[in-house]
Design a protein around this motif. Sequence first.
Motif, PDB file in Angstrom:
ATOM      1  N   PRO A  65       0.652  -1.306   0.324  1.00 24.39           N
ATOM      2  CA  PRO A  65       0.118   0.377  -0.285  1.00 24.39           C
ATOM      3  C   PRO A  65       1.190   1.450   0.158  1.00 24.39           C
ATOM      4  O   PRO A  65       1.438   0.731   0.777  1.00 24.39           O
TER       5      PRO A  65
ATOM      6  N   ILE B 108       1.225   3.678   3.539  1.00 29.69           N
ATOM      7  CA  ILE B 108       1.948   4.197   4.889  1.00 29.69           C
ATOM      8  C   ILE B 108       3.466   4.181   4.744  1.00 29.69           C
ATOM      9  O   ILE B 108       4.686   3.795   5.525  1.00 29.69           O
ATOM     10  N   ARG B 109       4.205   4.614   2.853  1.00 28.48           N
ATOM     11  CA  ARG B 109       5.160   5.264   2.463  1.00 28.48           C
ATOM     12  C   ARG B 109       4.962   6.791   3.183  1.00 28.48           C
ATOM     13  O   ARG B 109       4.290   7.129   3.015  1.00 28.48           O
TER      14      ARG B 109
ATOM     15  N   GLU C 261      -4.384   6.318   7.066  1.00 31.07           N
ATOM     16  CA  GLU C 261      -3.767   6.850   7.855  1.00 31.07           C
ATOM     17  C   GLU C 261      -3.102   8.038   7.132  1.00 31.07           C
ATOM     18  O   GLU C 261      -2.840   9.681   7.409  1.00 31.07           O
TER      19      GLU C 261
ATOM     20  N   PRO D 217      -7.659   2.535   9.636  1.00 35.69           N
ATOM     21  CA  PRO D 217      -6.456   1.801   8.992  1.00 35.69           C
ATOM     22  C   PRO D 217      -6.537   0.360   8.989  1.00 35.69           C
ATOM     23  O   PRO D 217      -5.920  -1.065   7.585  1.00 35.69           O
ATOM     24  N   LEU D 218      -7.577   0.281   9.595  1.00 37.26           N
ATOM     25  CA  LEU D 218      -7.703  -1.750   9.702  1.00 37.26           C
ATOM     26  C   LEU D 218      -8.973  -1.888   8.247  1.00 37.26           C
ATOM     27  O   LEU D 218      -9.196  -2.820   8.102  1.00 37.26           O
TER      28      LEU D 218
ATOM     29  N   PRO E  53      -7.526  -3.671   5.114  1.00 43.97           N
ATOM     30  CA  PRO E  53      -7.252  -5.094   5.217  1.00 43.97           C
ATOM     31  C   PRO E  53      -8.506  -6.063   5.488  1.00 43.97           C
ATOM     32  O   PRO E  53      -8.879  -6.564   5.606  1.00 43.97           O
ATOM     33  N   ILE E  54      -9.706  -5.406   5.900  1.00 44.74           N
ATOM     34  CA  ILE E  54     -11.300  -5.574   5.618  1.00 44.74           C
ATOM     35  C   ILE E  54     -11.691  -6.035   4.791  1.00 44.74           C
ATOM     36  O   ILE E  54     -12.314  -7.065   4.708  1.00 44.74           O
TER      37      ILE E  54
ATOM     38  N   GLU F 120      -9.483  -9.068   3.136  1.00 38.40           N
ATOM     39  CA  GLU F 120     -10.037 -10.268   3.619  1.00 38.40           C
ATOM     40  C   GLU F 120     -11.169 -11.428   2.438  1.00 38.40           C
ATOM     41  O   GLU F 120     -11.879 -12.172   3.387  1.00 38.40           O
TER      42      GLU F 120
ATOM     43  N   VAL G 241     -15.334  -2.657  14.759  1.00 36.63           N
ATOM     44  CA  VAL G 241     -14.288  -1.718  14.134  1.00 36.63           C
ATOM     45  C   VAL G 241     -14.862  -0.612  13.637  1.00 36.63           C
ATOM     46  O   VAL G 241     -14.570   0.703  14.044  1.00 36.63           O
TER      47      VAL G 241
ATOM     48  N   ASP H  74     -16.264   1.765  16.082  1.00 32.72           N
ATOM     49  CA  ASP H  74     -15.244   2.267  16.798  1.00 32.72           C
ATOM     50  C   ASP H  74     -15.029   3.371  15.776  1.00 32.72           C
ATOM     51  O   ASP H  74     -14.183   4.574  16.910  1.00 32.72           O
ATOM     52  N   TYR H  75     -14.365   3.297  14.761  1.00 24.13           N
ATOM     53  CA  TYR H  75     -14.191   4.620  13.827  1.00 24.13           C
ATOM     54  C   TYR H  75     -14.696   5.476  13.778  1.00 24.13           C
ATOM     55  O   TYR H  75     -14.185   6.531  14.089  1.00 24.13           O
TER      56      TYR H  75
END
Lengths: 290, 290
Positions: free
Chosen positions: A50, A53-54, A127, A154-155, A158-159, A162, A174, A177-178
């Motif tokens: 991704p 994150i760079r 992020e 951020p999750l 991937p969720i 998946e 999730v 929460d966000y």
Amino acid sequence: MANGGSSSDPAAAPIGVFDSGLGGLTVVRQLSRAMPGEAIVYLGDTARVPYGIRSLATVRQYALEDAAFLLRFAPKLIVVACNTASAAAVEALEAFCRPVDVVDVIRPSAAAALAASKGPIGVIGTEATVASGAYERAIHAIDPRRRVVAKACPLLVPIVEEGRDEADPIVLSVLSDYLRELQRLRPGAMILGCTHYPLLARAIGKLMGPDVALVESGESVAAEVQRRLRAAGLENLGKSGGTLRCFTTDNPQRFAQLSERFGGRKIDVVDLVGTDELRSAIEPADRGFP
Amino acid sequence: MANGGSSSDPAAAPIGVFDSGLGGLTVVRQLSRAMPGEAIVYLGDTARVPYGIRSLATVRQYALEDAAFLLRFAPKLIVVACNTASAAAVEALEAFCRPVDVVDVIRPSAAAALAASKGPIGVIGTEATVASGAYERAIHAIDPRRRVVAKACPLLVPIVEEGRDEADPIVLSVLSDYLRELQRLRPGAMILGCTHYPLLARAIGKLMGPDVALVESGESVAAEVQRRLRAAGLENLGKSGGTLRCFTTDNPQRFAQLSERFGGRKIDVVDLVGTDELRSAIEPADRGFP
């Protein structure tokens, strides 16, 4: 210029679209829906996904390499379907691709959110996108007094990758929460600032309530692309016959497998292009001279 | 050979460690604990992390480039701290690094799990590690009849990187979801087959119960490294004075920030090495001749 459309009809040239991975196919889906006659060339940089994150410098470099590759197809317009690349590199891309027009995912969504409501605007994204402040800047460039609250989630990527269903209790917990802080904000509109999020739109809509207009990048980008092509006399008015050619920098099999989830249709033929070839595409001598 | 230890004492040469990112610092932590006198050179390939979603061919290429970079420091041994790279490339790495010894994270953990219990063995890891079947192969190479059940847990790495606490209800519900099948297996031992997972070891231990021996890569790798160095007469017997030099391919600031979470100590100086330099390191002319 060999791979472009017919040289006699500039409107037949393709639209180039790039993303760090597969998420941009949600944008392609909306482009094809709005302009079913267009030829689209898509590049998903799955070998370096991704981007979120760079460092900004690295994202900018990758984005220019992606655009340089698409320029080989002599496109009439380039869409930056990746939020992180849009946030980090839109000005650099515009300078690099000139005279080819560049449409990013951030400014059209910002404008759409402002048009949808007079209330505060919520933004969710990766992020890097949230840290860049790009949505706030794009919104405040139009309406400096509009309240904006952005939340990194951020999750969620991937969720989605998946393959979890929107009704999965983990997805719901999730998201709850966000979104807690954004629920308290009671926004008029909320921008889904990542190409993966439309796949969770129903669950997000339920949590935010019916009074919050959800803005998906794909729809607002498609409208902006259509507006620009029309203004330039470059729109392909065909009601069907559009094509999609896909390139990926790694693992074409995985790309083909996951394509339906993002793009709404199975893509059987995906061509591999190495990142070495992308890097060489940016050599000054290669620019615009495939 | 300039960057290695004193040429008069081969035991003073460093141990090279590489990982796709920061997770390998959990292995470094155990190496330093077991052998506090050793010099360690660490490379985290954060520009291309995560390896777990790439094709095997791409992971193999990246792993060889990482090892080639470490060979410039004339190490006495190389540790592959990345499970995905271990699964995809250990034979290629052994051939490439010869005569320098290579220790991967999979075989030592497999041996430790077999030694810890006579019951079935559970394995958790990334999508790529589990799909590779590398743990099953390593376990069955020693005990072909041992029952092994492996489960991919793709959300755990982003959960750890997001900094969520082990007591966070989302962490617990994700873990419960992933571990359900392994709980039913009632394993004697369970391998935490990813360098990020030791940060969730307490929560995993609680869910699996006190009868399940948890095997962390770091500990079993450190024991294996010590055994090999001792056998070769290359162990540095110093009780302190060990050093750690860190390189990363992107974003040294983020590396420094997150280092404490993984390695247990803050690393202030992190050097950047570009992936272009890594690629050039693998040119045949460069091999072993920095």
